[in-house]
Design an enzyme around this catalytic site. Structure first.
Site, PDB file in Angstrom:
ATOM      1  N   LEU A 100       0.811  -1.009   0.145  1.00 24.81           N
ATOM      2  CA  LEU A 100      -0.150   0.100   0.028  1.00 24.81           C
ATOM      3  C   LEU A 100       0.791   1.268   0.022  1.00 24.81           C
ATOM      4  O   LEU A 100       2.060   1.284   0.590  1.00 24.81           O
ATOM      5  CB  LEU A 100      -1.126   0.165   1.237  1.00 24.81           C
ATOM      6  N   ASP A 101       0.405   2.137  -0.740  1.00 24.52           N
ATOM      7  CA  ASP A 101       1.233   3.583  -0.677  1.00 24.52           C
ATOM      8  C   ASP A 101       1.671   4.155   0.636  1.00 24.52           C
ATOM      9  O   ASP A 101       0.679   3.893   1.478  1.00 24.52           O
ATOM     10  CB  ASP A 101       0.583   4.368  -1.758  1.00 24.52           C
ATOM     11  N   TYR A 102       2.404   4.970   0.826  1.00 26.94           N
ATOM     12  CA  TYR A 102       2.777   5.506   1.952  1.00 26.94           C
ATOM     13  C   TYR A 102       1.504   6.541   2.625  1.00 26.94           C
ATOM     14  O   TYR A 102       1.172   6.195   3.683  1.00 26.94           O
ATOM     15  CB  TYR A 102       3.781   6.887   1.601  1.00 26.94           C
TER      16      TYR A 102
END
Ligand code: URA
Length: 237
Positions: A100-102
């Site tokens: 999952l992105d930051y």
């Protein structure tokens, strides 16, 4: 079945490279017999000795985390940022299943069981991932249809299995769209919306396979039940 050097390394006694050296040097026994072949496959039932010391098997652990924003989905970060693994107190060498992105929040599974992770990530398993995206601007029916017809990412056409407009807020000129996909390409949801002209302001994964965020606040986690683990094994094609 796993490679002998991998099993030795994951027991924590030494690195994988060192384990390979020990194997070729004749210092590793499987069920009492010296094994010098590097590709040797072993199972949970095999007795493995390194320099005549029985290795402890790493117990498999499985977690579901409600990932907060501002945490990287890796096991370590060269910029010193907090990682998802830092949020779970364990000595097992767990790692995230997929990415999952930051700034993305929501359902994230972590484990030290490679087979479990592979089942969830393998395209053949067709695991559904449900995301809620907050978009800048208000999406129209024709743009939703363009998404449903499929958009090209990395030379492959990806089609969401469902897209639903959930809420429109003309005051802030934003809308909430729920989108269900099967693949796990880098920044996939953001790139899909971008391809029809929308910026994703917020993104949350609400569901992966049958795992959702019930009873988990942001940053909270729980262990999976043996039943849930077995159910994931049941997804294997
Ligand atoms: N799609 C994205 O763009 N980002 C994520 O973190 C997950 C899916």
């Amino acid at each position: 079945m796993e490679r002998l050097q991998k099993v030795i390394a994951s027991s924590g006694v030494t690195s994988r490279r060192k384990a390979e050296e020990l194997i070729t040097a004749g210092k590793v026994k499987v069920n009492g017999e010296v094994v010098t072949e590097l590709g040797t496959k072993v199972t949970d039932k095999d007795r493995i000795e390194v320099e005549n010391v029985l290795i402890a098997k790493e117990v498999k652990e499985y977690y579901l985390l409600n990932k907060p924003r501002g945490v990287v989905t890796t096991t370590s970060d060269d910029k010193g940022r907090k990682t998802v693994v830092d949020l779970i107190p364990t000595n097992a060498r767990i790692y995230p299943v997929g990415r999952l992105d930051y700034d993305t929040t929501g359902v994230l599974l972590l484990t030290n069981d490679g087979d479990f992770a592979n089942i969830l990530m393998h395209p053949a398993s067709e695991v559904e991932k449900v995301y809620m995206a907050k978009l800048k601007g208000i999406i129209k029916g024709e743009q939703i249809n363009a998404l449903k017809d499929g958009v090209k990412l990395d030379d492959q056409v990806v089609k969401p299995s469902r897209v639903k407009l959930k809420k429109v807020d003309p005051k802030t000129n934003t809308c909430m769209v729920q989108i269900t996909i099967h693949e796990g390409k880098n920044h996939q949801v953001k790139r899909m919306f971008e391809s029809v002209g929308f910026e994703v302001l917020k993104l949350k994964r609400e569901k992966e396979a049958f795992f959702d965020l019930k009873d988990l606040q942001s940053g909270e986690f729980r262990k999976l039940t043996p039943k849930e683990v077995a159910k994931v094994y049941g997804l294997q094609k």
